[in-house]
Design a protein around this motif. Structure first.
Motif, PDB file in Angstrom:
ATOM      1  N   SER A 242      29.342  43.238  36.392  1.00 21.17           N
ATOM      2  CA  SER A 242      30.406  43.766  37.227  1.00 21.17           C
ATOM      3  C   SER A 242      30.006  45.047  37.942  1.00 21.17           C
ATOM      4  O   SER A 242      30.848  45.879  38.245  1.00 21.17           O
ATOM      5  CB  SER A 242      31.667  44.011  36.373  1.00 21.17           C
TER       6      SER A 242
ATOM      7  N   LYS B   1      37.389  42.925  36.647  1.00 20.38           N
ATOM      8  CA  LYS B   1      36.956  41.838  35.764  1.00 20.38           C
ATOM      9  C   LYS B   1      38.023  40.767  35.681  1.00 20.38           C
ATOM     10  O   LYS B   1      39.194  41.019  35.942  1.00 20.38           O
ATOM     11  CB  LYS B   1      36.659  42.407  34.368  1.00 20.38           C
ATOM     12  N   GLY B   2      37.590  39.598  35.282  1.00 23.92           N
ATOM     13  CA  GLY B   2      38.543  38.498  35.079  1.00 23.92           C
ATOM     14  C   GLY B   2      39.052  37.883  36.359  1.00 23.92           C
ATOM     15  O   GLY B   2      40.073  37.206  36.371  1.00 23.92           O
TER      16      GLY B   2
ATOM     17  N   THR C  19      35.415  29.183  39.805  1.00 23.38           N
ATOM     18  CA  THR C  19      34.207  29.918  39.448  1.00 23.38           C
ATOM     19  C   THR C  19      34.529  31.397  39.339  1.00 23.38           C
ATOM     20  O   THR C  19      35.525  31.879  39.887  1.00 23.38           O
ATOM     21  CB  THR C  19      33.107  29.707  40.490  1.00 23.38           C
ATOM     22  N   ASP C  20      33.652  32.106  38.642  1.00 26.54           N
ATOM     23  CA  ASP C  20      33.903  33.522  38.406  1.00 26.54           C
ATOM     24  C   ASP C  20      33.484  34.358  39.586  1.00 26.54           C
ATOM     25  O   ASP C  20      32.495  34.078  40.252  1.00 26.54           O
ATOM     26  CB  ASP C  20      33.105  33.995  37.168  1.00 26.54           C
TER      27      ASP C  20
ATOM     28  N   ASN D 234      31.826  37.768  40.344  1.00 23.43           N
ATOM     29  CA  ASN D 234      31.043  38.761  39.636  1.00 23.43           C
ATOM     30  C   ASN D 234      30.046  39.389  40.600  1.00 23.43           C
ATOM     31  O   ASN D 234      30.027  39.072  41.798  1.00 23.43           O
ATOM     32  CB  ASN D 234      30.327  38.128  38.448  1.00 23.43           C
TER      33      ASN D 234
ATOM     34  N   THR E 105      39.562  34.639  46.497  1.00 23.35           N
ATOM     35  CA  THR E 105      40.179  35.050  45.242  1.00 23.35           C
ATOM     36  C   THR E 105      41.628  35.441  45.435  1.00 23.35           C
ATOM     37  O   THR E 105      42.302  35.840  44.499  1.00 23.35           O
ATOM     38  CB  THR E 105      39.452  36.290  44.687  1.00 23.35           C
TER      39      THR E 105
ATOM     40  N   TRP F 146      44.575  37.074  39.743  1.00 25.82           N
ATOM     41  CA  TRP F 146      44.307  38.099  38.742  1.00 25.82           C
ATOM     42  C   TRP F 146      45.384  39.165  38.706  1.00 25.82           C
ATOM     43  O   TRP F 146      45.662  39.774  37.693  1.00 25.82           O
ATOM     44  CB  TRP F 146      42.941  38.758  38.975  1.00 25.82           C
TER      45      TRP F 146
ATOM     46  N   LYS G 270      38.837  35.191  39.305  1.00 26.58           N
ATOM     47  CA  LYS G 270      38.256  33.872  39.545  1.00 26.58           C
ATOM     48  C   LYS G 270      38.501  33.437  40.984  1.00 26.58           C
ATOM     49  O   LYS G 270      39.530  33.743  41.578  1.00 26.58           O
ATOM     50  CB  LYS G 270      38.886  32.849  38.591  1.00 26.58           C
TER      51      LYS G 270
END
Ligand SMILES: Nc1ncnc2c1ncn2[C@@H]1O[C@H](COP(=O)(O)OP(=O)(O)OP(=O)(O)O)[C@@H](O)[C@H]1O
Ligand SMILES: Nc1ncnc2c1ncn2[C@@H]1O[C@H](COP(=O)(O)OP(=O)(O)OP(=O)(O)O)[C@@H](O)[C@H]1O
Ligand SMILES: [Mg+2]
Ligand SMILES: [Mg+2]
Lengths: 535, 357, 308, 336, 339
Positions: A148, A85-86, A93-94, A96, A206, A230, A88
């Motif tokens: 997730s 999670k978390g 943008t996320d 997921n 990412t 992250w 980006k």
């Protein structure tokens, strides 16, 4: 004198900051790993992108990547991934579950030029066909069960999962960027393909580094640290990959201090580089070099005794000692010992010219005349100097009375073509592993009976093919391992479609100021842990 | 007889945009056994005429009739056989002899080409004969052209011409490359040979004195055309064409008394370009006797003014009789830029060899 | 009287001592005293003798890795100088001296054959164009222009690269083809000049047949510059063959040694085992220099302008 | 005192590895202001080398010059390079044989004329250009202004030679050396140039050394004639005397061997036998001996000295043991 | 002059067309090629066949050629398969041409700057020590293979002494703005002095290596032509005018002696291109030469085709320019050539 920027003054103890310049053989073809087949692209994309699964640094073993954990159903056809999670993407943008499925669907729904083996060769090797259903596909569907969690369905069980998801090709890319920059618009043009803007200028992943710029005129790719990573952010401010095709030129550039490290130093240079104070990082050997035997044209080669004679004729020990780099080993199986199913209980053909002669006589093949192919204008990690390796093999074979018609062709100038089309009776070739499953090796070589070894010409060719497929489809890991052990034994004693010769480790080299780089058997080192001391 | 050399230029393919009027409407006859002398300033077309007469240059128009045979119709083998009867002696005795051939092979070559070397003995005898005819020692046979002096080389050239027993010899400036002291030797030799073998000569020279000395009849050329023709004595005694007069008066005589007394007719300006010859009488631009309009517009025919004396001048009689006075002529510009083929100097790598790959 | 003629003969003999020598003889006389020529010729003779005697001179078989067990690539070990191997071994444990000696054969063969083929082809085309003129000339020369429009080595490299299966003969051919247009052009130029020369005109007016004119007069007199060029091309061919090997387009089978190839292969170890590069490089340079010296001095000797 | 006094001028060429050649071997002559002196002789007899030696234009290396050449009392042969440069073009002018090759092909005629004016007369470009146009006009080049901007190849042979003369005369030199100025030209043009030279010399009182192999040119132009053979003067005389009574067998032979336009036809020429290549060195006797019909034993035993001829009147110098008897004179006079 | 230029340009077009046909046919008839290049050792007989069909490589050669010409007219010369896979050949040319041009210009400048004065001095002191030394060294310069010289220079001055960089056009850390593609020029234009200086430093060693052959040629031609010219009659005329020696040297000797040198410069472009293949390989200099070397090594046919054509075109074009400039320098041609 170093070419590195002077802006690394603030960094304390060389831990963070600084620029590292690393020289590679070639410049990346593009930056979208999905369409890539070349090492230079993967090297870059490894820094920018991450997959659901990653390989543990220094090994070929899978470990959690963007998926924190996963599990498969009993039948091995449904895989559930729990995402980190978390996270980006570089465009903010996320990351997921939807993004994951977006990626899978993108791959599966390629059309037109996107289906060319030259563009999506990895997909077709690993997953088979596309949504149009012309060829069966391993992929069935992807569903985002929640933000997730991803449920991936495949059409059959395969040993490749989940490891293949660690391949750079299956890295997660930003759906928004993919759409914005029309990532799928690859078109065939003339003799080749043209890739869309996304692939050439806007790769968005990412990973710990972000794409900064590609100076094509100078052959340099510049990456910068992803501050919003992250995990633990990269230490380097800037990472530069620079293409220096000539091996000697790479070495001299390092000696002159123009670069901080380079890929694939020639084995002959290893000693010198080390004694000059550089760090030589030897990758665990994850490849195989073999002498292929084509059974298509010369009937005598379909006789196991003849193939065994060839195996006995070759002095693999001497070859490894004289020609291969430190850490190279004589190969007994068709893949290195870190891969499942490897066994030392295979028949090992020791160097024994007398035995070889005897076997030939027994087979009535005293006058065996075959052609032997070897490639020019190429070096591969498993085959650092084809000419020299060939020289030794040639001497060995001639010593037992085999008459050779030597054919040398440029790697891309007919060699591969001739070998693939079965023209070669004996040939030098090998394979670099992509990920840690036996199928990546033996499956690749022999699962199609119409292969370069012409195993289809022997009665056991089809059997071998079935055995490989069966092993691959076995969902149970232990059973599977046993099946591969058996397969390996038979490959050596009963089939012997080729003589495995050696595994030889490629290396990379960095200056003593560089720390934190872990050599990978898959040659896909990640540079986020690397730091450089200011000099 | 006309010989025009095309001037070619063009963008993709060469096209002819003009001609060099090297020889333009010359009409002359050489009688058997005589020596016909041809004089004129450099570039007036003497050599071209000589070559065209032997069909070494293809005439643009006109015919050459040799002993009743029309040469312009001959081609290939018949022409080759015909060549035996007409030979040429060249100006430069060095460049006209192949430096790599011994005198013997130079002399035998022509005989062989015409089947004259039947057997060894007769050929050898013939060679000795030739050498003694031109006054060279018989040891010369094995030697090469460069081992001889200029005069001797010219003798070899003459011997070569004689080797095929020709009837006509065209001698293109046979002595002008020789030292003054040697000239006379060759001139005497030519005269002796004529007496001995009954040859017919066409002698080309720019030296009026030499031509007059050797010839029975003399033709004077100006800018591609024959302007006057007469027996050599008559020409000297009564030159009728203004150009001949000027030429005559310009030749220096090695005698101070004569020189001091002589009245010179100095011509103004230079020879116009044969690519762009003046209209009308070609000489009108420099002629001190030029008369309004007729000379500028109409090209005078060669006409017989006295018996055996032909002149191409509208006013030959008037000038002779003093009815027209000489007047001053202003020199005209002569642009010397017509002989260009752009590709010869601009054709790119001419010396690739220099570049070492 | 007789004393006078004798005296004159004697005096003029003394005066004419150096007059009236032929072009070739004069050139030879100048050459004989020209240290540049002598040095070049000396080098060539030396290497030709070495090449001819190489099979006897070479202490070992150059294709057998007799010191193979001393080769350890991993530690960059290459057989050192030792008894019976005065220059040590190469990367594959073969005797370096023997390879150098035998290599001279290949190198000279490549040079000589490439030059001969180039010369032959050029001679044929040049003679055709120069002797026949007209459309033959046009066609041949346009073709030559096309060939000349690709830089020499590039053409050789292209040809070398584009042979499906490079070997020693393709190298020769690649280098040779490049020389063809050069020779053709050179020859055609001199032939054309000959065509209009007085002595050819004289032969023509004698009624000598066209073929005889071409072969007896035009060709022999056009050969001088061609021969000079050939000497220079020998040097160029050797260097270009080496460059081909350097680019990996040489003969891939290295059992028959060739200097360019030895040099190309030695690059990777030049700093640790410089001898592997320097011996063949030195040999190439010296031989190429030999041919260049001879070629240049021939050129100078035959050039009438240089005789001041 | 003469304007130019040449005494015992010798030039020896040395070439590496070859015997050195004596091209000029003790030549002496004087030139008075306004006088025209001819140097005649066959090709290679040393005419050009003599003139080049006087002008200091022989290459320093490879040529040894000895003797003396005094110009207006100054020894030219020992002047420094710099001093010599100051004189050349200003006091000494020279016109060469081949008008095309003697003009720089890539520089306009104008610059080639003006550069000498700028150098010696210190004129500015503009002034020099005006002067140059006048000069060209004076030597008879039509439309001089335009010609200044043209290049040598655009002019015809005669015009080129005129341009060369204009250059040589630009600074009104006191001595002009003309080395075969008309040999490359056609007769009608030759006549123009000779007339021009004669006129200019008369006008400006310039002394002229006329070098030629054409006895006709000498006969029309020179006050005094030096006949050279193999690097030495073999006969010197005023032109009238020389042509009337040639005493040296060589001069005699030359005159007898050229066809004359005004001689009666049918007369056989009497050539000199042999050729220049038959020369023998002066050291052992007379260089002309092998070709000489008058040669006696003495001719190859002792080298003849230059002596004043006692037999004919006038200042005649002669280098011969056995000169042609003036008996020929009567014969000649009868014929003419 | 204009007509002449047009004529030569048309000839150039014909040369390029003929050459393209020949090269195309030749390249296509060879084994390997795009399919092998794109698939590598992963290829199977089946995928090979598929790709061959997809790319239209199974069609008759002339059909392929016509298609190629059709695409080429739109500026599409195909996509690189080995040099910079994925980039269009035209792009590669555009990127790399300035690099090679920059290098060649510097090399020619070095060759001229050293060759001409040395040639003049050697000619004037003919037979002297300087003359003999420089003649011998120029002969050696021809005999030493360019790549070997490049190698030595690099080893000594870049690796051992560290005075110059060993490879490439620009150091990695330098953040240069690209304007024209000529790095030195770019640096000057954008006033990024460090970039310009760095780019220049990258050029020096390869340029010296590349200059070795043109230097020898320029030197020897200058020497020979000065020797010729100083014996010309017009130099004697100039001397007879009493001109000072600098004027004679400049105006009368060098101006004429330079004419053959100018012609050679054009011919040298061929040698330079060939030399660039070797030098750029050694110095990993991303120019046309390196692309060619890589193209050969990796059988990158589209790139080879375009680059060889361009090389030929440039060679012919430069020779045309040289011929035209010759006309400008030599009035004999200028005044006659104009029509
Ligand atoms: N092959 C040719 N092509 C073009 N023009 C030519 C050719 N041959 C001769 N000419 C020109 O034709 C004209 C006549 O030339 P030709 O040689 O007959 O003159 P000539 O009277 O013999 O002169 P010279 O006394 O100089 O020998 C000259 O202007 C010459 O330039
Ligand atoms: N630079 C030189 N080096 C060696 N010998 C030379 C040199 N210049 C002239 N000679 C020789 O000197 C002799 C005289 O030459 P010179 O040029 O004075 O003759 P010339 O009388 O002017 O002849 P021409 O009428 O041919 O011009 C000749 O034998 C010539 O070979
Ligand atoms: Mg003529
Ligand atoms: Mg002279």
């Amino acid at each position: 004198e170093s070419e590195r920027g002077d802006d690394d003054g603030q960094s304390g103890g060389g831990q963070t900051g600084g620029t590292m310049t690393f020289a590679t053989e070639g410049a990346p073809k593009l930056f979208d790993p999905f369409y890539a087949t070349d090492g230079a692209t993967f090297r870059t994309s490894q820094q920018i992108f991450e997959g659901l699964v990653e390989f543990k640094p220094g090994t070929a073993d899978a470990e959690p990547g963007l998926a924190e954990k996963w599990e498969s159903s009993e039948d091995g056809k449904t895989w559930t991934f729990n995402l980190r999670k978390g996270v980006k993407f570089h465009d903010g943008t996320d990351f997921n579950a939807e993004a994951v499925c977006f990626n899978f669907n993108r791959w599966y729904n390629q059309t037109g030029a996107g289906q060319s083996p030259a563009v999506t060769g990895y997909w077709q090797d690993n997953f088979g066909g596309f949504a149009d259903g012309k060829t069966p596909s391993l992929y069935e569907s992807c569903a985002a069960t929640d933000e997730s969690t991803v449920e991936l369905k495949v059409t059959r069980s395969t040993s490749k999962l989940p490891d293949i998801l660690g391949l750079p090709s299956w890295a997660m890319q930003s759906p928004e960027a993919l759409q914005k920059y029309k990532a799928d618009e690859v078109v065939a043009q003339g003799d080749s393909f043209v890739y869309p803007e996304y692939a050439t200028e806007h790769p968005t992943g990412t990973g710990p580094f972000k794409f900064s710029k590609y100076d094509e005129a100078n052959g340099t790719v510049e990456l910068v640290r992803n501050e919003d990573y992250w995990g633990e952010p990269a230490k380097l401010d800037k990472l530069i990959f620079r293409a220096i095709p000539d091996e000697t030129a790479r070495k001299q550039a390092l000696e002159a201090g123009d670069i901080d490290g380079y890929d694939l130093p020639g084995p002959a240079d290893w000693e010198g580089l080390k004694s000059a104070g550089h760090q030589l990082l030897i990758r665990p050997a994850f490849n195989i070099f073999y002498l292929g035997i084509g059974q298509k044209n010369v009937a005598q080669l379909r006789d196991l005794k003849v193939r065994q004679a060839i195996a006995h004729a070759i002095d693999r020990e001497a070859l490894v000692k004289q020609q291969l780099p430190e850490g190279a080993e004589v190969a007994e199986n068709f893949y290195p010992d870190t891969v499942t199913g490897w066994t030392d209980e295979v028949e090992s053909y020791d160097y024994n010219p007398d035995k070889a002669k005897q076997l030939l006589t027994e087979a009535g093949a005293q006058n065996l005349t075959v052609n032997i192919y070897w490639p020019t204008e190429v070096t591969r990690p498993y085959m650092p100097s084809p000419r020299d390796l060939f020289g030794l093999i040639q001497g060995n074979l001639e010593a037992v009375g085999i008459k050779l018609t030597v054919v040398s062709k440029p790697w891309n100038g007919g060699y591969l073509e001739d070998v693939d089309s079965g023209k070669a009776d004996l040939f030098l070739l090998g394979w670099n592993g992509d990920y840690n499953t036996p199928d990546n090796f033996v499956g690749n070589f022999f699962s199609d009976p119409n292969n370069r070894f012409g195993t289809g010409n022997s009665p056991w060719g089809a059997t071998l093919s079935d055995e490989i497929k069966a092993a691959d489809s076995e969902p149970d890991a232990d059973k599977r391992e046993q099946m591969y052990v058996e397969l390996n034994k038979k490959l050596k004693s009963e089939y012997l479609p080729a003589v495995p010769i050696s595994h030889s480790p490629p290396a990379l080299v960095v200056t003593k100021d560089v720390s934190g780089l872990v050599a990978s058997p898959l040659t896909d080192e990640r540079f986020d842990t690397v730091s450089i001391a200011s000099s | 007889m006309k010989v025009h050399f095309p001037i070619r230029r063009g963008v993709v393919l060469d096209k002819t945009v003009g001609y060099v009027y090297a020889v333009d409407g010359v009409d002359l006859a050489v009688r058997q056994g005589e020596t016909y002398g041809l004089v004129g300033e450099s570039g007036c077309g003497k050599s071209t005429l000589g070559r065209a007469m032997l069909k070494l240059t293809e005439p643009t128009a006109g015919r050459v009739v040799f002993d009743g045979v029309d040469l312009s119709k001959l081609k290939g083998e018949p022409l080759r056989t015909m060549r035996r009867r007409m030979q040429m002696v060249f100006q430069d005795p060095m460049s006209s002899l192949d430096p790599r051939q011994s005198v013997e092979s130079l002399l035998v070559e022509g005989m062989r080409a015409h089947g004259l070397d039947k057997d060894k003995a007769s050929t050898a005898a013939r060679l000795r004969e030739l050498l003694s005819a031109v006054g060279l020692p018989s040891t010369s046979l094995r030697r090469y052209p460069h081992e001889f002096s200029g005069g001797q080389r010219q003798r070899i050239g003459i011997a070569r011409a004689l080797s095929v027993q020709p009837d006509l010899i065209v001698a293109d400036e046979p002595v002008s490359a020789l030292d003054v002291s040697v000239q006379a030797q060759v001139i005497n030799l030519l005269e002796d040979l004529q007496a001995e073998f009954g040859l017919t000569y066409l002698v080309i020279a720019h030296d009026l004195a030499v031509v007059r000395h050797i010839s029975d009849r003399v033709g004077v050329m100006y800018l591609g055309g024959l302007v006057e023709e007469a027996s050599s004595d008559q020409l000297y005694a009564t030159p009728l064409h203004p150009y001949t007069k000027a030429l005559m008066s310009a030749v220096p005589v090695p005698d101070p008394e004569v020189e001091d007394l002589r009245e010179r007719i100095l011509l103004a300006g230079d020879l116009p370009s044969p690519a762009n010859p003046p209209s009308g009488c070609r000489f009108h631009t420099r002629c001190p006797w030029r008369q309004e309009t007729l000379c500028d517009t109409e090209r005078p025919e060669l006409r017989e003014v006295l018996p055996g004396h032909r002149v191409a001048c509208h006013y030959a009689e008037d000038i002779r009789d003093g009815r027209i006075r000489a007047h001053e002529v202003k020199a005209q510009l002569v642009q010397d830029d017509w002989d260009v083929s752009p590709d010869s100097s601009l054709a790119g790598p001419a010396s690739v060899t220099e570049t070492l790959g | 009287m007789s004393t006078r003629t004798d005296k004159i003969d004697e005096l003029s003999a003394r005066a004419a001592d150096d007059a009236g020598v032929s072009l070739a003889a004069a050139a030879w006389r100048r050459l004989r005293r020209n240290p540049v020529f002598l040095a070049g010729a000396g080098i060539i003779v030396l290497f030709v003798v070495l090449a001819a005697a190489a099979p006897w001179l070479a202490p070992h078989d150059p294709s057998v890795p007799m010191l193979g067990d001393q080769v350890v690539k991993a530690r960059n070990q290459i057989p050192a100088v030792q008894d019976g191997h005065p220059l040590g071994g190469d990367q594959n444990g073969r005797d370096l001296l023997s390879r150098l000696l035998l290599g001279s054969q290949q190198t000279l063969l490549v040079g000589v054959f490439a030059t001969l083929i180039g010369l032959g082809g050029g001679l044929l085309l040049g003679t055709l164009a120069g002797a026949l003129g007209g459309w033959v000339d046009t066609v041949v020369m346009r073709a030559v222009d096309v060939m000349l429009s690709i830089p020499g080595l590039l053409l050789a490299v292209s040809i070398g690269a584009l042979f499906a299966q490079p070997n020693q003969y393709t190298v020769i051919l690649a280098v040779a083809i490049v020389q063809i247009p050069i020779f053709a052009r050179l020859l055609r130029g001199t032939m054309l000049a000959q065509r209009h020369s007085d002595h050819v005109l004289a032969a023509r007016s004698l009624g000598v047949k066209q073929r005889a004119i071409v072969f007896r007069h035009m060709l022999p007199n056009s050969l001088g510059p061609v021969i000079v060029q050939a000497t220079l091309v020998l040097a160029i061919a050797i260097i270009e063959a080496a460059a081909l090997s350097f680019l990996g387009l040489g003969n891939p089978d290295d059992r028959i040694p060739e200097w360019g190839q030895m040099l190309g292969q030695a690059q990777t170890v030049i700093d640790s085992h410089p001898q592997l590069a320097f011996w063949p490089a030195g040999c190439i340079i010296v031989v190429a220099l030999g041919f260049t010296l001879v070629g240049e001095s021939l050129r100078e000797a035959l050039d009438p302008k240089s005789r001041r | 005192m003469a304007l130019l006094e040449v005494r015992d001028l010798s030039v020896t060429f040395h070439r590496r590895g070859e015997k050195s050649t004596v091209a000029v071997d003790g030549v002496s002559f004087d030139v008075e202001p306004g006088q025209t002196v001819g140097l005649v002789g066959e090709s290679g007899c040393g005419k050009s080398v003599t003139s080049l030696a006087i002008m200091g234009l022989l290459a320093k290396r490879g040529a040894t010059v000895s003797g003396s050449a005094k110009f207006d009392g100054t020894e030219l042969l020992t002047l420094s390079d710099r001093q010599m440069r100051d004189r050349r073009g200003r006091d000494l002018g020279m016109v060469f044989q081949d008008p095309l090759s003697s003009l720089n092909p890539v520089i306009s005629i104008g610059l080639q004329v003006t550069e000498v004016l700028e150098r010696h007369r210190g004129l500015s470009r503009k002034q020099a250009a005006v002067e140059a146009a006048e000069l060209l006009d004076k030597v008879g080049i039509p439309d001089p202004k335009r010609r200044l901007t043209e290049y040598p190849h655009q002019l015809s042979g005669g015009m080129r030679q005129r341009a060369l003369i204009a250059i040589a005369l630009a600074c009104r030199p006191r001595l002009l050396i003309a080395d075969e100025p008309t040999t490359a030209l056609d007769v009608t043009i030759q006549a123009q140039i000779l007339a021009l030279l004669a006129e200019l010399v008369r006008e400006t009182e310039t002394a002229l050394i006329m070098i030629t192999h054409d006895l006709g040119v000498v006969a029309g132009l020179c006050d005094e004639v030096n006949v050279l053979y193999a690097g030495r003067v073999v006969e010197r005389s005023g032109r009238h005397d020389l042509f009337r009574v040639p005493r040296h067998p060589y001069t005699h032979g030359l005159l007898a061997s050229i066809p004359r336009l005004d001689a009666p036809k049918g007369e056989r020429l009497s050539p000199i036998r042999g050729s220049v290549a038959d020369n023998i060195p002066w050291t052992g006797g007379c260089a002309f001996a092998p070709r000489c019909p008058h040669a006696v034993d003495r001719c190859v035993e002792t080298t003849p000295e230059m002596v004043v001829d006692q037999v004919v009147e006038g200042d005649r110098l002669l280098r011969c043991h056995n000169p042609v008897e003036p008996a020929g004179r009567a014969e000649q006079e009868m014929l003419s | 002059m204009l007509r002449y230029t047009i004529r030569r340009l048309l000839q150039l077009l014909v040369v390029v067309l003929v050459l393209s046909l020949l090269l195309f046919a030749w390249l296509r008839s060879l084994p390997g090629g795009p399919v092998s290049a794109l698939l590598g050792e992963r290829a199977t007989a089946e995928t090979r066949e598929r790709l061959t069909e997809e790319l239209g490589l199974n069609e008759p050669i002339f059909v392929q050629y016509l298609k190629f010409v059709g695409r080429a007219l739109t500026g599409d010369f195909g996509v690189s398969t080995g040099v910079q896979p994925g980039d269009s050949a035209a792009e590669i040319f555009v990127q790399r041409f300035p690099a090679t041009l920059e290098l060649s210009i510097l090399a020619i400048v070095i060759a001229l700057a050293v060759g001409i004065p040395l040639g003049y001095l050697a000619a004037r002191r003919r037979g002297g020590i300087l003359d003999n030394l420089s003649v011998v060294s120029s002969l050696i310069g021809v005999a030493v293979p360019v790549f070997f010289l490049a190698f030595l220079l690099k080893q000594v001055f870049a690796v051992d002494l560290g005075w110059f960089p060993t490879a490439g056009r620009q150091a990695g850390g330098i953040d240069a703005t690209r304007v024209t593609g000529f790095f030195v020029l770019d640096g000057l234009l954008t006033q990024e002095w460090d970039a310009a200086w760095d780019a220049l430093r990258h050029l020096i060693l390869p340029a010296i290596a590349l200059a070795s052959i043109p230097f020898s040629v320029v030197f020897r031609i200058t020497r020979a032509s000065v020797l010729d010219v100083v014996d010309e009659d017009y130099v004697r005329t100039a001397e007879s005018k009493g001109l000072t020696s600098p004027v004679i040297r400049r105006r009368h000797v060098m101006r004429n002696a330079m004419l053959p040198v100018v012609t050679t410069i054009g011919l040298q472009t061929g040698a330079l291109l060939a030399g660039a293949v070797l030098t750029e390989k050694v110095f990993a200099f991303p120019g046309i030469g390196q692309a060619l070397a890589l193209g050969f090594e990796r059988r990158d046919y589209p790139v080879l085709l375009l680059l060889i054509l361009c090389a030929a075109g440039v060679f012919v074009l430069i020779n045309l320019l040289v011929d035209l400039s010759y006309a400008v320098i030599d009035p004999r041609i200028r005044t006659r050539g104009v029509r």
